[in-house]
Design a protein around this motif. Structure first.
Motif, short mmCIF file in Angstrom:
data_model
loop_
_atom_site.label_atom_id
_atom_site.label_comp_id
_atom_site.label_asym_id
_atom_site.label_seq_id
_atom_site.Cartn_x
_atom_site.Cartn_y
_atom_site.Cartn_z
N TRP A 24 -15.52 -14.50 -21.33
CA TRP A 24 -15.32 -15.04 -22.72
C TRP A 24 -16.68 -15.13 -23.33
O TRP A 24 -17.45 -16.03 -22.90
CB TRP A 24 -14.65 -16.57 -22.93
N HIS A 25 -16.74 -13.96 -24.23
CA HIS A 25 -18.46 -13.95 -24.81
C HIS A 25 -18.31 -14.94 -26.02
O HIS A 25 -17.59 -15.17 -26.69
CB HIS A 25 -18.28 -12.68 -25.39
N THR A 26 -19.52 -15.56 -26.07
CA THR A 26 -19.81 -16.24 -27.07
C THR A 26 -20.78 -15.81 -28.12
O THR A 26 -20.72 -16.46 -29.28
CB THR A 26 -20.49 -17.65 -26.68
N ASP A 27 -21.40 -14.63 -27.83
CA ASP A 27 -22.38 -13.92 -28.71
C ASP A 27 -21.53 -12.83 -29.30
O ASP A 27 -21.00 -12.05 -28.58
CB ASP A 27 -23.48 -13.47 -28.00
N VAL A 28 -21.03 -12.86 -30.47
CA VAL A 28 -20.41 -11.95 -31.03
C VAL A 28 -21.06 -10.55 -31.19
O VAL A 28 -20.18 -9.55 -30.88
CB VAL A 28 -19.67 -12.41 -32.52
N ASP A 82 -16.33 -21.76 -30.66
CA ASP A 82 -16.03 -23.09 -30.47
C ASP A 82 -16.62 -23.97 -31.39
O ASP A 82 -17.66 -23.60 -31.97
CB ASP A 82 -16.52 -23.44 -28.83
N TYR A 83 -15.69 -25.14 -31.82
CA TYR A 83 -16.25 -25.87 -32.71
C TYR A 83 -16.11 -27.48 -32.09
O TYR A 83 -15.32 -28.15 -32.55
CB TYR A 83 -15.45 -25.82 -34.14
N PRO A 84 -16.92 -27.69 -31.02
CA PRO A 84 -16.80 -28.95 -30.32
C PRO A 84 -17.55 -30.15 -31.05
O PRO A 84 -18.23 -30.08 -32.12
CB PRO A 84 -17.70 -28.64 -29.06
N ILE A 93 -25.49 -20.26 -32.19
CA ILE A 93 -24.32 -20.25 -31.69
C ILE A 93 -23.56 -20.87 -33.24
O ILE A 93 -22.54 -20.26 -33.49
CB ILE A 93 -23.70 -20.64 -30.55
N LYS A 94 -23.78 -22.03 -33.32
CA LYS A 94 -23.35 -23.09 -34.34
C LYS A 94 -23.30 -22.03 -35.63
O LYS A 94 -22.24 -21.96 -36.62
CB LYS A 94 -24.29 -24.05 -34.83
#
Length: 153
Positions: A24-28, A82-84, A93-94
């Motif tokens: 699962w990539h977090t960097d688009v 993700d919006y934790p 990332i935010k």
């Protein structure tokens, strides 16, 4: 000797299969590069991983199953946005996630958008294929919806 060799081969094979778990990539931007090379659309998973009950349920019932894993490897590039509330994130990332939330008009969680990426005049564009969220019925029901969306591409 043959039995030892076969046992060793099976053991090594099981480690290789286990090592190929989903990414699962977090960097688009990284996911976009992979999407372009593989010619697979993005699956953008907008989630509140540490507070959203439906997100956690979708993960447990669908996204962490063998059926989904097999399907995802063949069909999409996975991106988790993700919006934790409690889990720390980097400012980059935010910012990225907030921009994508606005771009896709996300109003609730979980939301999954399928999109192809194109470049027009040097800018990245997301061509939306469709979206879904939690679907009751486990991986079979969810994958039926996802396949319907991907057939439109």
């Amino acid at each position: 000797m043959k039995k030892i060799f076969i046992t060793l081969l099976l053991l090594i094979g099981s480690f290789a299969v286990e090592a190929q778990e989903l990414v699962w990539h977090t960097d688009v931007n990284k996911a976009i590069e992979i999407s372009k090379k593989s010619k697979k659309p993005l699956l953008l998973f907008f989630t509140g991983s540490d507070w959203c009950g439906w997100c956690i349920r979708l993960q447990k019932e669908v996204l962490k199953t063998a059926d989904f894993e097999k399907w995802a490897k063949e069909n999409v590039v996975l991106v988790e946005l993700d919006y934790p509330r409690r889990t720390p994130q980097t400012p980059e990332i935010k910012k990225q996630n907030d921009e994508l939330q606005k771009a896709f008009g996300i109003q609730g969680y979980p939301t999954i958008h399928f999109a192809k990426v194109t470049n027009k005049a040097g800018k990245v564009n997301f061509d939306g294929l469709g979206s879904t969220g939690y679907v009751a019925g486990g991986p079979v029901a969810w994958l039926e919806v996802a396949n319907g969306i991907l057939k439109k591409k």
